[in-house]
Design a protein around this motif. Structure first.
Motif, short mmCIF file in Angstrom:
data_model
loop_
_atom_site.label_atom_id
_atom_site.label_comp_id
_atom_site.label_asym_id
_atom_site.label_seq_id
_atom_site.Cartn_x
_atom_site.Cartn_y
_atom_site.Cartn_z
N LEU A 1 7.70 -14.09 7.52
CA LEU A 1 6.32 -14.42 7.88
C LEU A 1 6.19 -15.76 8.60
O LEU A 1 5.31 -15.92 9.43
CB LEU A 1 5.42 -14.39 6.64
N ASP A 2 7.06 -16.69 8.29
CA ASP A 2 6.99 -18.00 8.96
C ASP A 2 7.30 -17.90 10.45
O ASP A 2 7.04 -18.85 11.19
CB ASP A 2 7.94 -18.99 8.30
N SER A 3 7.84 -16.76 10.89
CA SER A 3 8.12 -16.60 12.32
C SER A 3 6.96 -15.94 13.06
O SER A 3 6.99 -15.82 14.28
CB SER A 3 9.39 -15.77 12.54
N LEU A 4 5.92 -15.54 12.33
CA LEU A 4 4.78 -14.87 12.95
C LEU A 4 3.60 -15.82 13.11
O LEU A 4 3.34 -16.66 12.25
CB LEU A 4 4.32 -13.68 12.10
N PRO B 1 7.15 -5.45 1.11
CA PRO B 1 8.04 -6.19 2.00
C PRO B 1 7.50 -6.27 3.42
O PRO B 1 6.84 -5.35 3.91
CB PRO B 1 9.34 -5.40 1.95
N MET B 2 7.78 -7.37 4.07
CA MET B 2 7.41 -7.58 5.46
C MET B 2 8.64 -7.32 6.33
O MET B 2 9.76 -7.62 5.92
CB MET B 2 6.90 -9.01 5.69
N PRO B 3 8.46 -6.79 7.53
CA PRO B 3 9.59 -6.47 8.38
C PRO B 3 10.24 -7.69 9.04
O PRO B 3 11.32 -7.58 9.60
CB PRO B 3 8.99 -5.54 9.44
N VAL B 4 9.56 -8.82 8.97
CA VAL B 4 10.08 -10.06 9.53
C VAL B 4 9.70 -11.21 8.60
O VAL B 4 8.80 -11.06 7.76
CB VAL B 4 9.51 -10.36 10.95
N ILE C 1 6.18 -9.64 20.93
CA ILE C 1 4.87 -9.34 20.32
C ILE C 1 5.07 -8.31 19.21
O ILE C 1 5.86 -7.37 19.34
CB ILE C 1 3.90 -8.80 21.38
N VAL C 2 4.33 -8.50 18.14
CA VAL C 2 4.37 -7.60 16.99
C VAL C 2 2.93 -7.21 16.66
O VAL C 2 2.05 -8.05 16.67
CB VAL C 2 5.02 -8.28 15.76
N ARG D 1 -4.31 -2.49 6.49
CA ARG D 1 -4.29 -1.70 5.25
C ARG D 1 -3.18 -0.65 5.26
O ARG D 1 -3.35 0.45 4.78
CB ARG D 1 -5.66 -1.05 5.00
N GLY D 2 -2.05 -1.00 5.84
CA GLY D 2 -0.91 -0.08 5.89
C GLY D 2 0.37 -0.86 6.07
O GLY D 2 0.37 -2.09 6.09
N ASP D 3 1.46 -0.13 6.21
CA ASP D 3 2.75 -0.82 6.29
C ASP D 3 3.48 -0.61 7.62
O ASP D 3 4.66 -0.91 7.74
CB ASP D 3 3.65 -0.39 5.14
#
Length: 143
Positions: A65-68, A60-63, A95-96, A101-103
């Protein structure tokens, strides 16, 4: 250039510094770079494609992806993203930073300039960046 309005601070960084790296560690993507890995028109698509693939594999992504949108990269492979929310207000984007290779992901409430100043002044530690990042004098290195 990239299909959306760019933040004013980014334009000022590009105009003031040009192509290069901060502390020989963070590279801000530039338009028209001779190096595809740091060209803002080339590099982001591959980065986002990789993240989409990782997400399809159950990570899972924390946001959303289309917003990044990637705006830079570190020598360690950390990507620096704009979180483009709201899309029509680029000077409000945060900013993110992600861990290669990690989460781990870190969020910075402020623009790219604020992040660079905070990191290289020692006011903000990004857990994924080297502990000795500030061991030598911080400078911009053009290439």
């Amino acid at each position: 250039m990239v299909g959306f309005q760019l933040p004013l601070d980014y334009k000022e960084i590009v105009y003031t510094y040009g192509r290069g790296s901060f502390a020989e560690f963070i590279h801000v993507f530039q338009p028209g770079s001779s190096l595809p890995a740091v060209d803002i028109k080339v590099a982001p698509s591959g980065i986002l494609e990789t993240l989409r693939f990782v997400e399809t594999q159950g990570f899972p992504m924390p946001v959303v992806l289309d917003s990044l949108f990637p705006v830079g990269v570190s020598d360690n492979g950390n990507y620096v993203f704009w979180r483009m929310d709201p899309l029509d207000s680029p000077d409000e984007w945060e900013i993110v930073v992600n861990e290669p290779r990690g989460d781990r992901w870190e969020f910075f409430e402020g623009n790219l300039t604020s992040l660079l100043v905070a990191v290289f002044s020692g006011a903000r530690k990004v857990s994924m960046f080297p502990r000795d990042l500030l061991a030598e004098q911080v400078a911009f290195h053009a290439y």
